[in-house]
Scaffold this motif. Structure first.
Motif, mmCIF file in Angstrom:
data_model
loop_
_atom_site.group_PDB
_atom_site.id
_atom_site.type_symbol
_atom_site.label_atom_id
_atom_site.label_comp_id
_atom_site.label_asym_id
_atom_site.label_seq_id
_atom_site.Cartn_x
_atom_site.Cartn_y
_atom_site.Cartn_z
ATOM 1 N N PRO A 1 -7.241 -3.417 4.246
ATOM 2 C CA PRO A 1 -6.228 -4.066 3.399
ATOM 3 C C PRO A 1 -6.735 -4.477 2.025
ATOM 4 O O PRO A 1 -6.038 -4.284 1.024
ATOM 5 C CB PRO A 1 -5.806 -5.275 4.231
ATOM 6 C CG PRO A 1 -6.929 -5.520 5.187
ATOM 7 C CD PRO A 1 -7.506 -4.177 5.487
ATOM 8 N N LEU A 2 -7.940 -5.041 1.944
ATOM 9 C CA LEU A 2 -8.454 -5.474 0.645
ATOM 10 C C LEU A 2 -8.930 -4.286 -0.186
ATOM 11 O O LEU A 2 -8.683 -4.217 -1.395
ATOM 12 C CB LEU A 2 -9.599 -6.468 0.830
ATOM 13 C CG LEU A 2 -10.221 -7.020 -0.462
ATOM 14 C CD1 LEU A 2 -9.157 -7.695 -1.318
ATOM 15 C CD2 LEU A 2 -11.358 -7.991 -0.148
ATOM 16 N N GLY A 3 -9.598 -3.326 0.435
ATOM 17 C CA GLY A 3 -10.050 -2.141 -0.286
ATOM 18 C C GLY A 3 -8.882 -1.376 -0.884
ATOM 19 O O GLY A 3 -8.940 -0.918 -2.029
ATOM 20 N N ALA A 4 -7.809 -1.237 -0.095
ATOM 21 C CA ALA A 4 -6.619 -0.547 -0.585
ATOM 22 C C ALA A 4 -5.986 -1.306 -1.749
ATOM 23 O O ALA A 4 -5.560 -0.707 -2.744
ATOM 24 C CB ALA A 4 -5.610 -0.379 0.546
ATOM 25 N N LEU A 5 -5.935 -2.626 -1.632
ATOM 26 C CA LEU A 5 -5.337 -3.460 -2.679
ATOM 27 C C LEU A 5 -6.121 -3.344 -3.982
ATOM 28 O O LEU A 5 -5.548 -3.205 -5.066
ATOM 29 C CB LEU A 5 -5.278 -4.913 -2.211
ATOM 30 C CG LEU A 5 -4.337 -5.854 -2.971
ATOM 31 C CD1 LEU A 5 -2.894 -5.410 -2.820
ATOM 32 C CD2 LEU A 5 -4.505 -7.283 -2.461
ATOM 33 N N LEU A 6 -7.455 -3.375 -3.882
ATOM 34 C CA LEU A 6 -8.293 -3.264 -5.079
ATOM 35 C C LEU A 6 -8.153 -1.879 -5.725
ATOM 36 O O LEU A 6 -8.059 -1.761 -6.952
ATOM 37 C CB LEU A 6 -9.755 -3.517 -4.718
ATOM 38 C CG LEU A 6 -10.133 -4.961 -4.358
ATOM 39 C CD1 LEU A 6 -11.575 -5.028 -3.856
ATOM 40 C CD2 LEU A 6 -9.948 -5.879 -5.565
ATOM 41 N N GLY A 7 -8.142 -0.834 -4.902
ATOM 42 C CA GLY A 7 -8.011 0.522 -5.432
ATOM 43 C C GLY A 7 -6.701 0.725 -6.166
ATOM 44 O O GLY A 7 -6.671 1.271 -7.277
ATOM 45 N N PHE A 8 -5.614 0.266 -5.560
ATOM 46 C CA PHE A 8 -4.307 0.397 -6.200
ATOM 47 C C PHE A 8 -4.206 -0.488 -7.439
ATOM 48 O O PHE A 8 -3.488 -0.155 -8.390
ATOM 49 C CB PHE A 8 -3.189 0.068 -5.211
ATOM 50 C CG PHE A 8 -2.729 1.254 -4.419
ATOM 51 C CD1 PHE A 8 -1.574 1.933 -4.765
ATOM 52 C CD2 PHE A 8 -3.459 1.717 -3.336
ATOM 53 C CE1 PHE A 8 -1.151 3.042 -4.053
ATOM 54 C CE2 PHE A 8 -3.048 2.817 -2.604
ATOM 55 C CZ PHE A 8 -1.896 3.490 -2.962
ATOM 56 N N GLY A 9 -4.910 -1.627 -7.446
ATOM 57 C CA GLY A 9 -4.904 -2.499 -8.610
ATOM 58 C C GLY A 9 -5.583 -1.860 -9.809
ATOM 59 O O GLY A 9 -5.092 -1.935 -10.944
ATOM 60 N N ILE A 10 -6.740 -1.212 -9.577
ATOM 61 C CA ILE A 10 -7.465 -0.552 -10.666
ATOM 62 C C ILE A 10 -6.640 0.596 -11.248
ATOM 63 O O ILE A 10 -6.512 0.741 -12.476
ATOM 64 C CB ILE A 10 -8.832 -0.047 -10.170
ATOM 65 C CG1 ILE A 10 -9.749 -1.238 -9.854
ATOM 66 C CG2 ILE A 10 -9.488 0.871 -11.198
ATOM 67 C CD1 ILE A 10 -11.034 -0.858 -9.151
#
Length: 541
Positions: A80-89
């Motif tokens: 969940p956090l890795g996906a959120l960070l990737g989509f944020g960048i």
């Protein structure tokens, strides 16, 4: 330098609704024409999209079926956090990209959008390569959408009752019909379906909050799935890197507003409004989907889509079902079907307009420039529909593998296209400065310093080269390597081949023609901007 002129040229004429005239022929002779109700014909296309159409197209047109289930692949890859960070960048890349598009497209709202901007301000060979790459990208994404829809529809109709090729034929006939009805119909479909999708997402987010709070009797979840059993980030840098490719596949389409400018009635006002909605799209749609799906669905669920999937469920369906809503699959699948129709409608629109633009300028067979009297490029549309047959790849490999490979190919093509758009913006800005054209005259000025967009170009190219690095691990995954990087040599071959054959040259800054640019409309005296509008206006200028 010739004086800048407004969109409606002096040669424009107004015709009555029942005028007996070939609109395409008149447009080719005297330029843009009005045919009543504010509809304008230019380059054979109708400027039939209104401001409300453009805003919803920018905000919601490519919220496709796969947004409901495909984000589960991001959870599976990186947690969940890795996906959120990737989509944020990648979200930052898109925000800056749209600022670039807004500045150039509002100034030059022409058929073909950023494709023709590259021809005019960079190099025809550069434009040729970018255009065909962009067309191929949308073509493989069309196959991906059809493939994903089949995955979901098998929840209701198993393969024993409806074979995969049967669904493909149904899709082919259905979309050939609705996409040839004209740009006004396209705009209306996207407007109402766009609102439906946005409201549907809001409903899903609200239900997710209830599920997370234990309102269905399943007990309080909180951030349980961010810890046990997998943790907030899965697969380290490998999973995180693959999310970049997936994110590009979902963010792509935001730039459709540039291609739609050629069929927009008042681009000087409509395009900036559409560009500014991208912030809401990034925060509400993409970040919202990742956050709420990661909140209620465990990232190690075997029902999430992955390379070995033959069927897949939406993270919403998984989370709602675990909470006790056993029939939630029917509800989510109904939303997915509507999103699928809208997204494919938009996908074919982009494909056909890109191909039409290529044919109009002699970079594709002339037959693709044929339009009906109502301004519909039906040859390009019908040809583009045929790319959906790529979904038949799932007859030889699993549907999950088809999804993964197509996502890699399309994602890398997206980064190449974005890099081309940003580079074109930087060239246009340099040319304007070289010729002494002040930013105060721009009808829309990109936010902040030009260094934001130089950094965005670097970030886009950097991610393009590192997004497939996991294929180099032992054992070497040659299929993933090819799908991740095949578009780079393809782009180079297209560029070099066209440049060698046509002997094109780089457009110099002092040679750029800005004579027909749109200029900023001054606010009438006495009209005051609001407090926040004043702040934004000062920051822009």
């Amino acid at each position: 330098m010739a004086e800048a002129k407004d969109f409606k040229s002096p040669a424009s004429v107004e015709l009555s609704k029942d005028a007996s005239v070939d609109e395409k022929q008149v447009s080719e002779i005297i330029g843009p024409i009005e045919i009543g109700d504010g509809i304008i014909i230019e380059d054979g296309l109708r400027r039939g999209l209104l401001g409300r159409h453009v805003s919803l197209i920018s905000l919601a047109s490519v919220i496709g079926a796969s947004c409901f289930y495909g984000f589960g692949y991001a959870l599976y890859l990186s947690g969940p956090l890795g996906a959120l960070l990737g989509f944020g960048i990648v979200g930052f890349i898109i925000w800056a990209l749209m600022q670039s598009i807004g500045e150039v497209t509002t100034m030059f709202p022409i058929a073909g959008g950023f494709i023709e901007h590259a021809t005019r301000f960079v190099d025809p060979a550069f434009s040729f390569s970018m255009a065909w790459l962009y067309y191929l990208m949308w073509s493989v994404f069309l196959g991906s959408e059809w493939n994903g829809a089949i995955l979901i529809l098998q929840f209701w109709v198993p393969e024993s009752k409806m074979p995969m090729y049967g669904w493909v034929l149904v899709f082919w006939v259905f979309f050939m019909i609705i996409t040839t009805l004209g740009v006004v119909v396209y705009g209306e479909i996207e407007y109402y379906m766009g609102w439906f999708k946005i409201i549907s997402l809001a409903v899903c987010f609200f239900i997710s909050i209830l599920v997370d709070a234990g309102a269905f009797g399943n007990g309080y979840i909180g951030f349980k799935y961010w810890g046990h059993p997998t943790g907030p980030i899965l697969n380290g840098i490998n999973g995180f890197g693959q999310v970049f490719v997936l994110a590009s596949a979902y963010y792509v389409g935001t730039e459709i507003i540039s291609l739609a400018a050629g069929e927009t009635k008042d681009p000087r006002r409509s395009i900036p409004r559409g560009v500014n909605t991208v912030v809401y799209r990034i925060l509400f749609v993409y970040m919202g989907l990742i956050f709420f799906q990661g909140l209620i669905c465990p990232s190690d669920s075997p029902l999430l889509i992955n390379a070995s999937s033959t069927v897949a469920s939406s993270p919403f369906t998984i989370g709602f079902t675990q909470a006790g809503w056993k029939s939630s699959g029917h509800f989510i699948n109904a939303l997915i079907v509507v999103a699928f129709i809208s997204a494919v409608n938009g996908c074919i629109y982009v494909q056909s307009r890109a191909l039409y633009s290529l044919a109009l300028t002699g970079r594709a067979p002339r037959c693709f420039a044929i339009t009906s009297k109502k301004g519909v490029p039906y040859v390009s549309i019908l040809t583009s529909c045929c790319w959906g047959f790529l979904a038949l790849m799932n007859l030889g490999i699993t549907a999950g593998q088809v999804f993964a490979y197509i996502t890699s190919v399309g994602g890398s093509a997206a980064y190449l296209a974005w890099a081309g758009i940003i580079f074109t913006h930087l060239r246009v800005r340099s040319g304007l400065e070289k010729q002494g054209i002040h930013p105060d005259t721009y009808p829309f000025k990109s936010f902040g310093s030009i260094w934001i967009y130089r950094f965005n170009l670097f970030l886009t190219v950097f991610i393009l080269f590192i997004q497939g690095f996991v294929s180099f691990e032992n054992p070497f995954d040659w299929r993933l390597f090819i799908s991740s990087y095949i578009m780079i040599p393809t782009a180079i071959i297209l560029f070099v081949g066209y440049k060698w054959y046509h002997k094109t040259r780089w457009v110099r800054l002092d040679e750029m023609d800005f004579s027909d640019r749109l200029v900023k409309i001054e606010e009438p005296e006495g009209k005051k901007l609001g407090f926040f509008a004043n702040i934004i206006d000062k920051l822009r200028n």
